[in-house]
Structures are given as C-alpha cells and as structure tokens.
Motif scaffolding. Structure first.
Motif, PDB file in Angstrom:
ATOM      1  N   ARG A 195       9.806   7.401  -9.154  1.00  0.00           N
ATOM      2  CA  ARG A 195       9.025   6.169  -9.303  1.00  0.00           C
ATOM      3  C   ARG A 195       9.154   5.314  -8.047  1.00  0.00           C
ATOM      4  N   CYS A 196       8.146   4.492  -7.793  1.00  0.00           N
ATOM      5  CA  CYS A 196       8.199   3.573  -6.654  1.00  0.00           C
ATOM      6  C   CYS A 196       7.539   2.257  -7.038  1.00  0.00           C
ATOM      7  N   ASN A 197       8.247   1.157  -6.801  1.00  0.00           N
ATOM      8  CA  ASN A 197       7.742  -0.181  -7.095  1.00  0.00           C
ATOM      9  C   ASN A 197       8.123  -1.134  -5.968  1.00  0.00           C
ATOM     10  N   THR A 198       7.514  -2.287  -5.976  1.00  0.00           N
ATOM     11  CA  THR A 198       7.833  -3.310  -4.987  1.00  0.00           C
ATOM     12  C   THR A 198       8.181  -4.618  -5.670  1.00  0.00           C
ATOM     13  N   VAL A 199       9.231  -5.266  -5.175  1.00  0.00           N
ATOM     14  CA  VAL A 199       9.580  -6.625  -5.587  1.00  0.00           C
ATOM     15  C   VAL A 199       9.107  -7.565  -4.489  1.00  0.00           C
ATOM     16  N   CYS A 200       8.399  -8.605  -4.890  1.00  0.00           N
ATOM     17  CA  CYS A 200       7.794  -9.540  -3.934  1.00  0.00           C
ATOM     18  C   CYS A 200       8.438 -10.912  -4.085  1.00  0.00           C
TER      19      CYS A 200
ATOM     20  N   GLY B  89       0.813  -1.208   0.000  1.00  0.00           N
ATOM     21  CA  GLY B  89       0.000   0.000   0.000  1.00  0.00           C
ATOM     22  C   GLY B  89       0.851   1.264   0.000  1.00  0.00           C
ATOM     23  N   LEU B  90       1.944   1.242   0.755  1.00  0.00           N
ATOM     24  CA  LEU B  90       2.872   2.367   0.780  1.00  0.00           C
ATOM     25  C   LEU B  90       3.421   2.622  -0.623  1.00  0.00           C
ATOM     26  N   THR B  91       3.756   1.560  -1.321  1.00  0.00           N
ATOM     27  CA  THR B  91       4.270   1.681  -2.689  1.00  0.00           C
ATOM     28  C   THR B  91       3.277   2.387  -3.601  1.00  0.00           C
ATOM     29  N   LEU B  92       2.012   1.996  -3.521  1.00  0.00           N
ATOM     30  CA  LEU B  92       0.987   2.616  -4.360  1.00  0.00           C
ATOM     31  C   LEU B  92       0.867   4.104  -4.059  1.00  0.00           C
ATOM     32  N   GLY B  93       0.838   4.433  -2.760  1.00  0.00           N
ATOM     33  CA  GLY B  93       0.705   5.834  -2.382  1.00  0.00           C
ATOM     34  C   GLY B  93       1.883   6.678  -2.834  1.00  0.00           C
ATOM     35  N   LEU B  94       3.096   6.158  -2.650  1.00  0.00           N
ATOM     36  CA  LEU B  94       4.285   6.904  -3.065  1.00  0.00           C
ATOM     37  C   LEU B  94       4.335   7.077  -4.579  1.00  0.00           C
ATOM     38  N   ALA B  95       3.953   6.038  -5.300  1.00  0.00           N
ATOM     39  CA  ALA B  95       3.972   6.132  -6.769  1.00  0.00           C
ATOM     40  C   ALA B  95       3.040   7.231  -7.254  1.00  0.00           C
ATOM     41  N   VAL B  96       1.866   7.338  -6.646  1.00  0.00           N
ATOM     42  CA  VAL B  96       0.889   8.353  -7.053  1.00  0.00           C
ATOM     43  C   VAL B  96       1.344   9.747  -6.631  1.00  0.00           C
ATOM     44  N   ASP B  97       1.802   9.867  -5.392  1.00  0.00           N
ATOM     45  CA  ASP B  97       2.154  11.186  -4.865  1.00  0.00           C
ATOM     46  C   ASP B  97       3.439  11.744  -5.461  1.00  0.00           C
ATOM     47  N   LEU B  98       4.398  10.871  -5.756  1.00  0.00           N
ATOM     48  CA  LEU B  98       5.723  11.334  -6.169  1.00  0.00           C
ATOM     49  C   LEU B  98       5.941  11.319  -7.676  1.00  0.00           C
ATOM     50  N   GLY B  99       5.013  10.730  -8.410  1.00  0.00           N
ATOM     51  CA  GLY B  99       5.150  10.699  -9.869  1.00  0.00           C
ATOM     52  C   GLY B  99       5.377  12.067 -10.489  1.00  0.00           C
TER      53      GLY B  99
END
Length: 270
Positions: free
Chosen positions: A175-180, A160-170
């Motif tokens: 960019r912000c992504n997550t490796v799982c 969820g943090l990744t999604l928020g950062l990607a939207v806010d910081l774009g």
C-alpha cells in the motif's frame, strides 16, 4: 509501549528532527525497529524507545547512497516492512529569483528521493508479500504559500507518485499513502516565526487560520503515519490525508465578515 508494529522494520528518512523524529519515535513506541536515514546522526537520549532506533547514513539525492543504505538495512535487520519518505527541503524564492540549481536541488530531495527509495525498497517488500509506503506530502500540494513555486511542485509530484505506486504495487500487497501536514510546530517553522518582531501576534493569527483554533504538533502527524503503517488501515491505499486542523477546508472570507469567527477562535485560545 504498544505492539501494533511488533516484528516490523521501518525506515524513516530525514528522521533526526521535527516531524521525522516524531514519526521515528512513534513507530518505535509501537514495537517497530526503526532505521533513521539521514545525512547526520543526532542523539536520541531523551527518547524512551531509544533501543528500538538505529541510524544509517543516507543522502536521498544520491542513488548510490540509497542503494547502499537499503543493503545495510537488510544486512542488519533482514527485512523492510515500512518506508516513510519524510526527508524534505523548502526554499522561499519568487520565480524570478529561483535558479535552475534551486529547482533541481528541491526536486532531488523532495521528489527524486522518494522515487528512488521506493525503487530500492519495493523488491524486498515484494519478496515478503506485504509492505506499506507513507510519503510525507504537504497541503501545499494543492494550495500554495507565496514564493513556494518549486516546493509546491515537488509536493504535488509526491502526491502523483503516491497514486502511481498505489495502483502499480497493490497486486503485490503493498500500500502507498501520503500524509499532508499543515502548519506544524517544528524547529523550522519556529525559526520562521522568530523572524518577526511580534511573535505572539503571528502565533495567534496562525492559530486562527485553523478551524480547530491552533497549529499542529509533530506527534499529530506521526499518529497519522502510524495508522497508515499499521494493519488498522489495511484497505486504505492511494490516499492523501491532510493533518491540518481543517485549514484547507475553510473558504476565505473578507476580514470584516470573518471577524466574528476570529473572535470565537481567540476565545478558544485563551
């Protein structure tokens, strides 16, 4: 040695062993200057890219430590282009046995840490007009092993943090992504396997859980991080990328139905 990250300064938290170490070495081998932030310093005598690695003490649960860490990185290297939030912990306890202290500790390391690292690194990325954050989540952000309630909650939070950062910081060029990662051959996971008397059977069955017929290696996670950290993924942001040999994509079947599939995977492993 490659040059995909020439001139870049990267931070890797929890980079002294396992997946974190593989990430640090992989980024360094692509000509990045890599700062490992960890509680303790390990020697990297067996790493060919030793000269590209630096160590700065860091406690991701402590805001003052994070602030001092970022200040020291900027003082020594002048910029921060890449942040890899890798530091993480796990506990194996049922909800009955977990304490509030267990929960708070895991949240502090796995979720509060990445939030605070981003909070203090983002202003520098914004200053240079570009940057990329790669969080290390887990397939347990959307599927869960027994006794991992707290761990899974933290990793779902990282997603969820990744999604928020990607939207806010774009709009700032960040960019912000997550490796799982799925099951990866690390010291921690090997220690778990060694708890059982028939280690070879455990390893074989773990491999059979993955359609590719084996478990993963730290370098395979690191390669995904490298791609996300490089300009090769310049239009990719807000994604959760699983590195799990398709384990999470295979629907579970009754053992009797699944036997033919298991036999085929066993042949692949021989």
């Amino acid at each position: 040695m490659g040059t995909r990250l020439s001139g870049k300064v990267a931070i890797v938290t929890g980079g002294n062993r396992g997946i974190g170490r593989a990430i640090a070495e992989t980024l360094a081998c692509e000509d990045a200057t890599v700062v490992i932030g960890d509680l303790r310093e390990d020697r990297f005598a067996d790493c060919a890219s030793l000269e590209r690695l630096a160590f700065v003490s860091l406690d991701v649960t402590n805001e003052a430590s994070i602030r001092a860490f970022v200040d020291e990185v900027l003082e020594k290297f002048g910029r921060i282009d890449i942040l890899v939030n890798n530091a993480g912990k796990v506990i194996h306890k049922s909800i009955d046995d977990q304490t509030a202290e267990d929960w708070d500790w895991l949240m502090a390391v796995n979720l509060r840490g990445p939030f605070l690292m981003a909070k203090y690194v983002v202003p520098e990325m914004r200053r240079i007009g570009a940057g990329t954050i790669v969080n290390i989540g887990s397939v347990e952000g959307y599927m869960v092993n027994p006794w991992h309630t707290a761990y899974a909650a933290t990793k779902a939070g990282v997603h969820g943090l990744t999604l928020g950062l990607a939207v806010d910081l774009g709009p700032d060029g960040i960019r912000c992504n997550t490796v799982c990662p799925g099951w990866i051959d690390t010291e921690l996971n090997r220690a778990y396997i060694e708890m059982y008397p028939d280690r070879s059977s455990i390893e074989r069955e773990l491999g059979q859980l993955h359609p590719v017929g084996r478990i993963g290696a730290p370098r395979e996670v690191a390669n995904a991080v490298l791609w996300l950290a490089s300009e090769e993924s310049s239009f990719v942001s807000g994604e959760m990328i699983s590195v799990d040999g398709a384990r999470t994509k295979k629907i579970s079947l009754p053992a009797i139905v699944d036997e033919e599939y298991r036999v085929k995977l066993t042949k692949l492993q021989l």
